[in-house]
Design an enzyme around this catalytic site. Structure first.
Site, PDB file in Angstrom:
ATOM      1  N   SER A   1       0.829  -1.202   0.000  1.00 11.40           N
ATOM      2  CA  SER A   1       0.000   0.000   0.000  1.00 11.40           C
ATOM      3  C   SER A   1       0.874   1.266   0.000  1.00 11.40           C
ATOM      4  O   SER A   1       1.606   1.479  -0.956  1.00 11.40           O
ATOM      5  CB  SER A   1      -0.954  -0.075   1.204  1.00 11.40           C
ATOM      6  OG  SER A   1      -1.898   0.959   1.171  1.00 11.40           O
TER       7      SER A   1
ATOM      8  N   ASP B   1     -10.099  -4.014  -5.273  1.00  5.76           N
ATOM      9  CA  ASP B   1      -9.440  -3.032  -4.400  1.00  5.76           C
ATOM     10  C   ASP B   1      -9.948  -1.621  -4.722  1.00  5.76           C
ATOM     11  O   ASP B   1      -9.698  -1.112  -5.818  1.00  5.76           O
ATOM     12  CB  ASP B   1      -7.917  -3.123  -4.631  1.00  5.76           C
ATOM     13  CG  ASP B   1      -7.144  -2.231  -3.678  1.00  5.76           C
ATOM     14  OD1 ASP B   1      -7.747  -1.356  -3.039  1.00  5.76           O
ATOM     15  OD2 ASP B   1      -5.917  -2.411  -3.591  1.00  5.76           O
TER      16      ASP B   1
ATOM     17  N   HIS C   1      -8.230  -4.435  -0.705  1.00  4.87           N
ATOM     18  CA  HIS C   1      -6.920  -3.817  -0.467  1.00  4.87           C
ATOM     19  C   HIS C   1      -6.058  -4.672   0.478  1.00  4.87           C
ATOM     20  O   HIS C   1      -4.849  -4.485   0.546  1.00  4.87           O
ATOM     21  CB  HIS C   1      -7.134  -2.416   0.131  1.00  4.87           C
ATOM     22  CG  HIS C   1      -5.932  -1.542   0.036  1.00  4.87           C
ATOM     23  ND1 HIS C   1      -5.357  -1.157  -1.166  1.00  4.87           N
ATOM     24  CD2 HIS C   1      -5.163  -0.960   0.996  1.00  4.87           C
ATOM     25  CE1 HIS C   1      -4.311  -0.381  -0.945  1.00  4.87           C
ATOM     26  NE2 HIS C   1      -4.159  -0.262   0.364  1.00  4.87           N
TER      27      HIS C   1
HETATM   28  C1  MLT Z   1      -1.351   6.001  -0.182  1.00  5.59           C
HETATM   29  O1  MLT Z   1      -1.733   7.015   0.397  1.00  5.59           O
HETATM   30  O2  MLT Z   1      -0.160   5.718  -0.345  1.00  5.59           O
HETATM   31  C2  MLT Z   1      -2.398   5.096  -0.721  1.00  5.59           C
HETATM   32  O3  MLT Z   1      -3.621   5.758  -0.803  1.00  5.59           O
HETATM   33  C3  MLT Z   1      -2.519   3.851   0.071  1.00  5.59           C
HETATM   34  C4  MLT Z   1      -2.842   4.126   1.513  1.00  5.59           C
HETATM   35  O4  MLT Z   1      -1.930   4.340   2.280  1.00  5.59           O
HETATM   36  O5  MLT Z   1      -4.019   4.101   1.877  1.00  5.59           O
END
Ligand code: MLT
Length: 204
Positions: free
Chosen positions: A106, A156, A187
């Site tokens: 992520s 996701d 996700h």
């Molecule tokens: C981010 O901010 O890098 C992406 O949206 C993934 C997350 O951290 O939720």
């Protein structure tokens, strides 16, 4: 004097030349992905920093203005800072700077992708779980000796598969060897992701 790695981090020495750079998601810390690193490669050294940006108390690797809207100036600076940390850590702990494989989930996958695009010399390979396009680089990097594995969750909502596909194209256009796998998931990380990434890592 050797440069000091300046992130809060964990380092666990390994018995092979490979080091996994573990990059957690929003709200994680340097201990989160240690078990995952051991599952992916029990012989690799593990280097696991904690993101320095706090969002409502939750560590991240760079600032965002909203969900999926990144502060690009901050992202660029943090990407360089993290790349310098990896180089300093290699000198400090004496691991090979040429065999560093990023494993990001992520937000951690997004900064790993940014590092591939802005500091391509730092990583020899990357495993990116639930990743998106972090930025478009001004100059195309040369990724012809870099291998990338991407795990996509077909449902996701945060890192949609269309967005991940764009990143794969960006990396391929820069010469990277990209393997993209889709999983019936959102996700969250699944056991199937981990198994797919582990099998791929064994082929490197
Ligand atoms: C981010 O901010 O890098 C992406 O949206 C993934 C997350 O951290 O939720």
């Amino acid at each position: 004097m050797r440069p000091q790695p300046d992130f809060i981090h964990e380092f666990i020495p390994g018995s092979s030349e490979r080091t996994l750079l573990l990059l957690h998601g929003t709200g994680g810390n340097e201990r989160d992905l240690i078990p995952l690193g051991g599952e992916l490669d029990s012989r690799a050294a593990l280097l696991s920093p904690r993101g320095k940006v706090l969002e409502h108390g939750m560590p991240r690797f760079f600032r965002r203005l909203a969900e999926g809207v990144f502060d690009l100036e901050d992202l660029k600076n943090r990407t360089n800072e993290l790349a310098d940390f990896v180089t300093a850590a290699a000198q400090h702990y004496g691991f090979s700077a040429r065999k560093v494989v990023a494993v990001g989930y992520s937000n951690g996958a997004n900064i790993a992708a940014s590092m591939l695009l802005l500091r391509p010399e730092v990583l020899s390979a990357a495993i990116l779980f639930r990743v998106m396009v972090p930025l478009i680089p001004e100059t195309q990097p040369n990724l012809s000796s870099v291998r990338v594995w991407i795990g996509v969750g077909t449902n996701d909502p945060i890192s949609p598969k269309s967005e991940t596909k764009k990143l794969a194209e960006l990396l391929r256009n820069a010469g990277a060897d990209v393997t993209m796998r889709h999983f019936q998931a959102g996700h969250e990380l699944t056991a199937a992701d981990v198994e797919g990434a582990r099998e791929w890592l064994m082929t490197l």
